[in-house]
Design a protein around this motif. Structure first.
Motif, short mmCIF file in Angstrom:
data_model
loop_
_atom_site.label_atom_id
_atom_site.label_comp_id
_atom_site.label_asym_id
_atom_site.label_seq_id
_atom_site.Cartn_x
_atom_site.Cartn_y
_atom_site.Cartn_z
N ILE A 126 0.78 -1.11 -0.15
CA ILE A 126 0.37 0.05 -0.34
C ILE A 126 0.87 1.45 -0.49
O ILE A 126 0.64 2.21 -0.89
CB ILE A 126 -1.00 0.21 1.44
CG1 ILE A 126 0.14 -0.17 2.87
CG2 ILE A 126 -1.98 -0.65 1.09
CD1 ILE A 126 -1.05 0.10 3.34
N ASN A 127 1.94 1.23 0.78
CA ASN A 127 2.75 2.32 0.68
C ASN A 127 3.75 2.66 -0.59
O ASN A 127 4.52 3.26 -0.60
CB ASN A 127 4.15 2.68 2.02
CG ASN A 127 3.59 2.70 3.16
OD1 ASN A 127 2.06 3.02 3.48
ND2 ASN A 127 3.22 1.95 3.95
N ALA A 128 4.00 1.63 -1.40
CA ALA A 128 4.90 1.57 -2.55
C ALA A 128 4.42 2.58 -3.98
O ALA A 128 2.84 3.13 -3.70
CB ALA A 128 4.71 0.39 -2.96
N LYS A 129 5.41 3.53 -4.49
CA LYS A 129 4.97 3.90 -5.87
C LYS A 129 5.01 3.87 -6.96
O LYS A 129 5.91 2.19 -7.02
CB LYS A 129 5.88 5.02 -5.89
CG LYS A 129 5.43 6.72 -4.36
CD LYS A 129 4.64 7.70 -5.22
CE LYS A 129 4.04 8.21 -3.61
NZ LYS A 129 5.00 9.46 -4.30
N PRO A 130 4.01 3.87 -7.80
CA PRO A 130 4.08 2.87 -8.71
C PRO A 130 4.85 2.66 -9.44
O PRO A 130 4.97 1.67 -10.16
CB PRO A 130 2.71 3.74 -10.09
CG PRO A 130 1.73 4.18 -9.07
CD PRO A 130 2.54 4.54 -8.16
N ASP A 131 6.41 3.42 -9.91
CA ASP A 131 7.24 3.34 -10.60
C ASP A 131 7.90 1.61 -8.92
O ASP A 131 9.44 1.79 -9.68
CB ASP A 131 7.93 4.01 -10.85
CG ASP A 131 8.27 5.31 -9.81
OD1 ASP A 131 8.27 4.87 -8.44
OD2 ASP A 131 9.21 6.34 -10.08
N GLN A 132 7.56 1.58 -8.22
CA GLN A 132 8.15 0.38 -7.19
C GLN A 132 7.34 -0.59 -7.80
O GLN A 132 8.50 -1.40 -6.82
CB GLN A 132 8.31 1.40 -6.14
CG GLN A 132 8.98 2.30 -5.91
CD GLN A 132 9.40 3.25 -4.13
OE1 GLN A 132 7.77 3.04 -3.83
NE2 GLN A 132 10.07 4.11 -4.17
N ILE A 133 7.22 -0.72 -8.87
CA ILE A 133 5.83 -2.28 -8.00
C ILE A 133 6.34 -3.04 -9.75
O ILE A 133 6.83 -2.25 -10.85
CB ILE A 133 4.51 -2.36 -7.91
CG1 ILE A 133 4.24 -1.02 -8.61
CG2 ILE A 133 4.42 -2.24 -5.99
CD1 ILE A 133 2.90 -1.59 -8.29
N SER A 134 6.28 -4.07 -9.97
CA SER A 134 6.05 -4.42 -11.08
C SER A 134 4.32 -4.23 -11.84
O SER A 134 3.80 -3.44 -11.36
CB SER A 134 6.94 -6.38 -10.72
OG SER A 134 5.21 -6.79 -10.72
N GLY A 135 5.43 -4.57 -13.45
CA GLY A 135 3.91 -3.73 -14.74
C GLY A 135 1.89 -5.48 -13.48
O GLY A 135 1.67 -4.70 -13.93
N GLY A 136 2.96 -6.70 -13.50
CA GLY A 136 1.75 -7.57 -13.53
C GLY A 136 1.21 -6.98 -11.95
O GLY A 136 -0.05 -6.58 -11.84
N GLN A 137 1.81 -6.51 -11.02
CA GLN A 137 1.22 -5.88 -9.83
C GLN A 137 1.00 -4.70 -9.49
O GLN A 137 -0.53 -4.03 -8.95
CB GLN A 137 2.81 -5.54 -8.78
CG GLN A 137 3.22 -6.85 -8.34
CD GLN A 137 4.94 -6.29 -7.11
OE1 GLN A 137 5.41 -5.46 -7.53
NE2 GLN A 137 5.07 -7.78 -6.23
#
Lengths: 259, 245
Positions: free
Chosen positions: B133-144
Motif C-alpha cells: 500500500i505504501n509503494a509508489k507505482p514506479d516501485q512495483i512490477s507490471g503485473g502488480q
C-alpha cells in the motif's frame, strides 16, 4: 590608497570600506529575484492551466469564443515579454508609468513587478510544457473514475507537472538573480548598481566587480544547492515498507527501491 | 436479463477513417463478454467509446436503458459506474498504491477517508496487493501495477468493468497473476467486458465471445461455438492465425 598599492590591497580596502553597500545590494537583488520568481511562477501556473483547458465540440460556442480571446491575449503577453529585452521593458514601464499616467513607482517594487511579469511569460510556457508532458493515460485514468478536468488537474496532473518543471524553475531563479542587474537602468539599488557606485568612487572597476562576481556566485550557488535539495525531498523516499502480515503488523521488510 | 449496457448503431470516424461501423450489442448483468479480433479492428475504440474516452460520431449508448449521449446523466457520474482497466495500467504516478484506490472515492464519490480506506483495502486484499500500500507505482512490477489498477477500478464499486487488453503490456511470466485475479472476479459475478488476445482466458471464462473485424461485429456466440465451430470465414481465418503462433 594610491595606484601603487597592490591588487589584493585594493580588494581588501574596498571590501573593508564598502561592504555594507555590497550587502544591501545583494539583499535587494535576492528580494527582487525571489519575489519575482515566486510571483512569476504563479502567473505561469495560472496561464499554463488556462492554456491547457480542453476545448471540443461539446463546449458552448460562446465559451469557445471567450476562450479564443483570452488565449490570444495570453499568447500576446508571452510573445511580447519573451521577445523584448528586460532592460527595455524596465525603461518602458518605469518611465512610461511616470510620463503617461503620472505614476512614480519606487524602484524596488517596480523591479519586482518587471521581473515577475517577465518570469511569468517564461514560466507560462514551461508550465504548459510540463502539463503536456504528463502521460495522456493519467488524464484518461482520472476521467475513467469520474474526475472532472479540474479535479484531474488539481490532484493528478499538476502535482506531476510541477515536480517535473522544478529544475526549469530553479533555472529561472538563477537567471533572475543575475538579470536583476539590468534593473540598474531604473536606479534600483541592487548589487550591480551599488557596485557601480563603489567603482565610480574609487575608479577601481576590476577589483570591485571581482567582488561583485563572487557575491553573485555565492548567491546563485546557494540557491541551486537549496533547490536541488528540495527536488530530492519531493522525489520522496526511494525506500518503502512491505507490510509482512496482517496479524503481525510489526513484521516488516524494507525494500530498497530505485535510486 | 437486465441489460447494463446496450449499444445501438454506434459509429466512430477519425478524419475519413471509419473505425466503427454500425455496432450493435449489449452486456447483461453478471455476464463476461470477451472481444477478440486483429489489431486495428476497432475493439479498443469500442471500449473507449463506452467509457466516453472517445466520443462516438453517432449512435446510442444505453446505460440501463438511458441514452447517456443525450446528457441526461453527467459523463462523470456515468463513468463512475463503469470501471476501466488500461493496457498501460495508468496508475497515478504521484500517489501511493493505497491513495490510487482512495482518491476517486474521496474526490468523486465524496466518501470520508475512513470508509474510502476500508473499501480500498478490501479490494487491494482481493488482488493480493495489501502488502504494497505504501509503494509508489514506479516501485512495483507490471503485473502488480495492473492488479492495483483493477483494485482502483473496483474501489469505485462500479456496475461493470471494462478491460482494454489488460495483459498485452506485461512480461509473459506476469500475465498469469493478472488473469487469475480476473478469473476470480468473473466467478464472483462481476460484469466484465474484456478486449483481449488471451484466447485461453476467453475460452475458459467468457459467457460470450464477440469477434470484430474492420469495424464491424462479425460474429458473436458462446466460446465453444466461436472457438470450435465458427460460422464466419473471417473468424476461422483469424483464429487459425492466432492459434498457429
Amino acid at each position: 590608497m594610491t595606484a601603487d598599492n597592490t591588487f589584493f590591497e585594493w580588494v581588501y580596502y574596498i571590501w573593508q570600506h564598502y561592504w555594507p553597500l555590497f550587502l544591501v545590494g545583494a539583499r535587494n537583488t535576492i528580494i527582487i529575484a525571489l519575489s519575482g520568481t515566486i510571483i512569476g511562477f504563479f502567473i505561469g501556473i495560472l496561464i499554463g492551466i488556462i492554456r491547457t483547458i480542453p476545448i471540443d465540440h461539446k463546449t458552448h460556442p460562446l465559451l469557445r469564443t471567450l476562450y479564443s480571446v483570452v488565449n490570444f491575449i495570453l499568447l500576446s503577453y508571452i510573445e511580447v515579454f519573451r521577445g523584448t529585452p528586460m532592460m527595455c521593458q524596465a525603461m518602458v514601464i518605469f518611465y512610461g508609468a511616470a510620463m503617461v499616467y503620472g505614476i512614480h513607482l519606487d524602484p524596488i517594487p517596480a523591479g519586482i513587478f518587471i521581473v515577475s511579469i517577465n518570469t511569468g511569460a517564461y514560466m507560462a510556457e514551461i508550465v504548459r510544457g510540463g502539463i503536456l508532458a504528463v502521460d495522456k493515460g493519467q488524464f484518461e485514468a482520472a476521467h475513467s473514475i469520474g474526475m472532472t478536468h479540474t479535479q484531474t488537474m488539481a490532484f493528478i496532473v499538476l502535482p506531476q507537472a510541477l515536480r517535473s518543471i522544478l529544475p526549469a524553475t530553479s533555472n529561472e531563479f538563477v537567471i533572475n538573480i543575475k538579470d536583476t542587474s539590468v534593473l540598474s537602468v531604473i536606479s534600483v539599488t541592487e548589487l550591480f548598481f551599488n557596485s557601480n557606485s563603489v567603482a565610480g568612487i574609487n575608479y577601481r572597476y576590476f577589483e570591485v566587480f571581482l567582488i561583485t562576481c563572487i557575491i553573485y556566485f555565492i548567491m546563485t550557488f546557494t540557491v541551486t544547492r537549496l533547490l536541488r535539495y528540495l527536488e530530492v525531498k519531493l522525489e520522496g523516499p526511494s525506500v518503502y515498507i512491505i507490510h509482512g502480515s496482517q496479524t503481525v503488523p510489526e513484521a516488516q521488510i524494507r525494500i530498497v527501491g530505485k535510486e | 436479463m437486465d441489460k447494463i449496457i446496450e449499444v445501438r448503431h454506434l459509429r466512430k470516424v477519425f478524419g475519413n477513417n471509419e473505425v466503427l461501423k454500425d455496432i450493435n450489442f449489449s452486456v447483461s448483468k453478471g455476464e463476461v463478454v470477451c472481444i477478440i479480433g486483429a489489431s486495428g479492428s476497432g475493439k479498443s475504440t469500442l471500449l473507449r467509446c463506452l467509457n466516453l474516452l472517445e466520443y462516438p460520431t453517432s449512435g446510442e449508448i444505453l446505460f440501463h436503458g438511458v441514452n447517456i449521449l443525450e446528457q441526461k446523466m453527467s459523463n462523470a457520474v456515468y463513468r463512475t459506474k463503469l470501471g476501466m482497466v488500461f493496457q498501460q495500467f495508468n496508475l497515478f504516478n504521484n500517489l501511493s498504491v493505497l491513495d490510487n484506490c482512495m482518491v476517486g472515492q474521496i474526490k468523486v464519490l465524496k466518501k470520508d477517508k475512513e470508509s474510502a480506506r476500508k473499501t480500498a483495502m478490501k479490494y487491494l486484499e482481493l488482488v493480493g496487493m495489501v502488502q504494497y500500500i505504501n509503494a509508489k507505482p514506479d516501485q512495483i512490477s507490471g503485473g502488480q501495477k495492473q492488479r492495483v489498477a483493477i483494485a482502483r477500478a473496483l474501489s469505485m464499486e462500479p456496475e461493470a468493468l471494462l478491460f482494454d487488453e489488460p495483459t498485452s503490456a506485461l512480461d509473459p511470466e506476469l500475465v498469469g497473476e493478472v488473469l487469475k485475479v480476473m478469473k476470480d472476479l468473473a466467478r464472483s459475478g462481476m460484469t466484465m467486458l474484456v478486449v483481449t488476445h488471451e484466447m485461453g482466458f476467453a475460452r475458459e471464462v467468457a459467457n460470450r465471445v464477440v469477434f470484430m473485424d474492420a469495424g464491424v461485429i462479425v460474429e458473436e456466440n458462446v466460446p465453444e461455438v466461436i472457438f470450435n465451430n465458427p460460422a464466419n470465414e473471417r473468424t476461422r481465418e483469424f483464429l487459425r492465425r492466432i492459434l498457429d503462433q
